[in-house]
Enzyme design. Sequence first.
Site, PDB file in Angstrom:
ATOM      1  N   ASP A  79       6.225  -6.282   5.706  1.00 23.37           N
ATOM      2  CA  ASP A  79       5.656  -4.938   5.585  1.00 23.37           C
ATOM      3  C   ASP A  79       6.555  -4.173   4.634  1.00 23.37           C
ATOM      4  OD1 ASP A  79       4.395  -2.543   5.927  1.00 23.37           O
ATOM      5  OD2 ASP A  79       5.251  -2.148   7.903  1.00 23.37           O
ATOM      6  N   THR A  80       6.002  -3.796   3.489  1.00 22.31           N
ATOM      7  CA  THR A  80       6.847  -3.137   2.491  1.00 22.31           C
ATOM      8  C   THR A  80       6.223  -1.824   2.061  1.00 22.31           C
ATOM      9  OG1 THR A  80       5.755  -4.174   0.624  1.00 22.31           O
ATOM     10  CG2 THR A  80       7.580  -5.375   1.609  1.00 22.31           C
ATOM     11  N   ASP A 124     -14.577   3.787   6.957  1.00 25.25           N
ATOM     12  CA  ASP A 124     -15.197   4.717   7.910  1.00 25.25           C
ATOM     13  C   ASP A 124     -15.237   6.146   7.356  1.00 25.25           C
ATOM     14  OD1 ASP A 124     -12.349   4.396   8.127  1.00 25.25           O
ATOM     15  OD2 ASP A 124     -12.377   5.712   9.885  1.00 25.25           O
ATOM     16  N   GLY A 136       0.853  -1.176   0.000  1.00 26.41           N
ATOM     17  CA  GLY A 136       0.000   0.000   0.000  1.00 26.41           C
ATOM     18  C   GLY A 136       0.883   1.217   0.000  1.00 26.41           C
ATOM     19  N   SER A 137       0.294   2.362  -0.204  1.00 24.70           N
ATOM     20  CA  SER A 137       1.090   3.575  -0.235  1.00 24.70           C
ATOM     21  C   SER A 137       1.209   4.122   1.175  1.00 24.70           C
ATOM     22  CB  SER A 137       0.443   4.609  -1.133  1.00 24.70           C
ATOM     23  OG  SER A 137      -0.619   5.194  -0.422  1.00 24.70           O
ATOM     24  N   GLY A 156      -2.779   3.375   4.967  1.00 26.19           N
ATOM     25  CA  GLY A 156      -3.062   2.840   6.289  1.00 26.19           C
ATOM     26  C   GLY A 156      -2.513   1.443   6.490  1.00 26.19           C
ATOM     27  N   LYS A 157      -1.433   1.141   5.776  1.00 23.09           N
ATOM     28  CA  LYS A 157      -0.880  -0.207   5.833  1.00 23.09           C
ATOM     29  C   LYS A 157      -0.273  -0.535   7.197  1.00 23.09           C
ATOM     30  CE  LYS A 157       2.471  -0.490   3.148  1.00 23.09           C
ATOM     31  NZ  LYS A 157       3.608  -0.322   4.074  1.00 23.09           N
ATOM     32  N   SER A 181      63.489   5.075 -23.652  1.00 20.03           N
ATOM     33  CA  SER A 181      62.717   6.115 -24.333  1.00 20.03           C
ATOM     34  C   SER A 181      63.250   7.519 -24.031  1.00 20.03           C
ATOM     35  CB  SER A 181      61.224   5.989 -23.979  1.00 20.03           C
ATOM     36  OG  SER A 181      61.020   5.830 -22.588  1.00 20.03           O
ATOM     37  N   HIS A 192       5.867   3.395  -1.745  1.00 20.75           N
ATOM     38  CA  HIS A 192       6.476   4.508  -2.455  1.00 20.75           C
ATOM     39  C   HIS A 192       7.119   4.029  -3.744  1.00 20.75           C
ATOM     40  CE1 HIS A 192       8.564   8.386  -2.613  1.00 20.75           C
ATOM     41  NE2 HIS A 192       7.664   8.750  -1.726  1.00 20.75           N
TER      42      HIS A 192
END
Lengths: 315, 636
Positions: free
Chosen positions: B113-114, B176, B34-35, B39-40, B549, B117
């Site tokens: 949990d990732t 809600d 989720g972003s 609310g992740k 040289s 973004h």
Amino acid sequence: MSPSESSRTDAGQPALPSRTHLERLEAEAIHIMREVAASFENPVMMYSIGKDSSVMLHLARKAFYPGRIPFPLLHVDTTWKFREMIAFRDRVAKEYDLDLLVHTNEEGVRQNVNPFDHGSAYHTDVMKTAALKQALDKYKFDAAFGGARRDEEKSRAKERVFSFRTAQHRWDPKNQRPELWNLYNTRVRPGESIRVFPISNWTELDIWQYLYQEEIEIVPLYFAARRPVVRRFDQWILVDDDRIPLRPGEEPEMKMVRFRTLGCYPLTAAVESTATTLPEIVQEMLLAKTSEREGRIIDFDQSGSMEKKKQEGYF
Amino acid sequence: MSTPNDPAESGNTDIAAYLRHQHETGLLRFITCGSVDDGKSTLIGRLLWDSKLIYEDQLAALTADSKRVGTQQGGIDYALLLDGLEAEREQGITIDVAYRFFSTDRRKFIVADTPGHEQYTRNMVTGASNAEAAVILVDAAAVSREGGLLAQTKRHSYLVSLVGIRHVVLAVNKMDLVGYDEALFREITDAYRAFSAPLGFPDIRAIPVSALRGDNVMERSANMPWYKGPTLLDYLETVDVEDARAQLPFRFPVQLVQRPDSAFRGFAGTVASGAVRPGDEVAVAASGEKANIDRIVTMSGDLDVAVAGDAVTLTLSREIDVSRGDVLAAPQARPSIADQFKAHLVWLHAEPLLPGRMYPLKSGTDTAPAQVTELKARVNINTLAEEAAKTLEMNEVGLANLALGKDIAFDPFSENAATGNFILIDRETNATVAAGMIQHALRRATNIHWQAVTVNKAARAQNMAQRPRCVWFTGLSGSGKSTIADIVEKRLHAMGRKTYLLDGDNVRHGLCRDLGFTDADRVENIRRIAEAARLMVDAGLIVICSFISPFRAERKLARSLMEDGEFLEVFVDTPLSVCEARDPKGLYRRARAGELPNFTGIDSPYEAPEGPELRIDGAAMTPEEAAERVLELILR
């Protein structure tokens, strides 16, 4: 643990067994240990003598059965461990024919660094973190197993199973290697190393349950017994030897206590308990209202303190 | 399993029964996507909260943190339970994968949990790679505001499908805030099903929830009587992820060979898919050699059967050649064996993909050098459109042909995720740079050759993991040039650098054997050497030239053939008197005797460099010290 019995279908064809969560966690840990043994030149297993170390040792024996564990165990001895821990360590090393290394920060011993005069933070820094780095440098280990679990603490929840360390032993939480499937990246350059956490995904309850099912021996301090303790900072501290300075009027009293976690005895508080068997401990744990590391005084020094310690090389 | 302790002995039958029951619980690994605002973290915090896995001391810290940085006006901010690392807490976003644990009577759960973004696709793919189910969070209020599914929801769904997750929960959150509106929920669900149809999820379950209020998370919501389906936790407890892997053909990547004594030879590893029993025939995928399983060995005793996920040691009925990296497989259903395949790549590193560059590949327990021979397309993860691309940047997904330095055994990822995946590693930094999912092998007929791409100096240099250089030693005969050059090359060689030493010995006898020692011939000699050195630098080598040289112009010519910074002139400045005293080959004596005309320093001039990269005091410094200085210069 042997995998669960397979059931049989009506046709008499054996159905495939399904595995319990502990069987899956055990297999994952064994896979990780074998991957390290096969990929690194000089691995070591950190051995803290605690219950998680007992589980780790048991898993290592399983991983390489019928062979011997193909790497040494390293105990960083701060000289302040409970006496029963040291006795247990030496007995276990003998019983399982382990290659046990013990390292102490001798410079710290010479300066008489101790938790009473120097405080927990400095003592831990010198006798544990610095000592660990000394040992890793001395033996040039390129991989070190640790028994940390992700349920223990918030910064650990984000750490990889194979956690890269620079040649200075630093952890960079912003620059961790992505870890996909069970494909662990084991490559390091000379001087760099990996800390490997095979029981990352176990919880405290899993540990107790596994100890119970596998009948793994742990240090007796985990079980309640009458022991001499004094009350300090609202916690029970064991009078393990005569190095603990008693305050005027302070008298050790005999209390039925046990330890939920083991470390340096002046820094590890006992809890009052009557639990003398593993099931009783589990039962107490299920009713417990405080998390495991609470008995460890070092975590509370400052907010986010574990993350800071880890960046500096603490396990 | 071992015999449990006698319940009577423990004095508590209830707890013994509890422990026995705990031993029967299964495990579900799932990922939440989720972003930042969906609310992740609140949802996971709620699951931990509701399953009573927050301790009093954690609660005290949480309450204090909620007051300090919380977003819930003094109420408990569940999200703060999860955001572990300090910097992230202050930014208010989770930036990495965090693992959480909770359990119910039926299952233990490991939650990855990732972050949602855009920049952190890599973390989501990492977290999803071990997940059996995905909870995709959608903010109902945001969908209502924007008038449709957000791009990130599509992105998350694509990535979840890419890594092979079959079970998806569409958690329509913040109900809600939208008055628990059934019509909106239906609208979002329909839009999602339409969008995700091409992704082919076999199981999608939409659940209306409020993570903050707890609606339909663990407790059925009184606010949404119109919803008849399971709560989120009901679903997670019962979703059938019964290991489909166990039904696939047998695959066993060998981790290591156990040889504790001469009597025992076992192959340790984890069953990747399928099942195996003693007596079953297996084949080594690469060689085709066959044998029967003799025993399935574990410390707790031999097993009757090993299934996908089991870590065991297999012994075979006869001695065949098996080592780490080999795959033991069902003889009737063997994996592909190839050194070229087409695969999806997720680029995970800030350094972009360089087609043609060599990356070590790890698949199963096998490793091989690999290169992307052709980047077919980049996948736009918002629209799923395939676009032309020359490279992949971090967080980009592409479809590419890869060629390996040797054959490996694999299955298409869509058929067998456990044997169809791989990672790519950077050869210099050892960073994990890409995750790969194999589509299919490329046949010889459609062969794309190992070196089919345009290979230039940069590509070669990258392959050699070094910066090409021309280190040009100049100085009088006997000044110590060759001795120092020799030490330098040995040291570089020991470090694994690719070098070549050009000196009078290997040039005068071949390339320049038609040349004498007149000034004109000396100029031509140096020109040829400089050109040869240029080719070698172009090939990616560190070329060490050791020649008197004597003329500035020729050394300047050599310098002009190289790119800026490639040419390192080292002047071994040893006084003529010292060189003549050393006279290692007796040349000075012969020159003084008139036997060697045009000898530099005697009857032919030496033009000292005006601005060498390094000047060595050949009289004061030992060759070892001098070599050390030169190495510092080269490796700088």
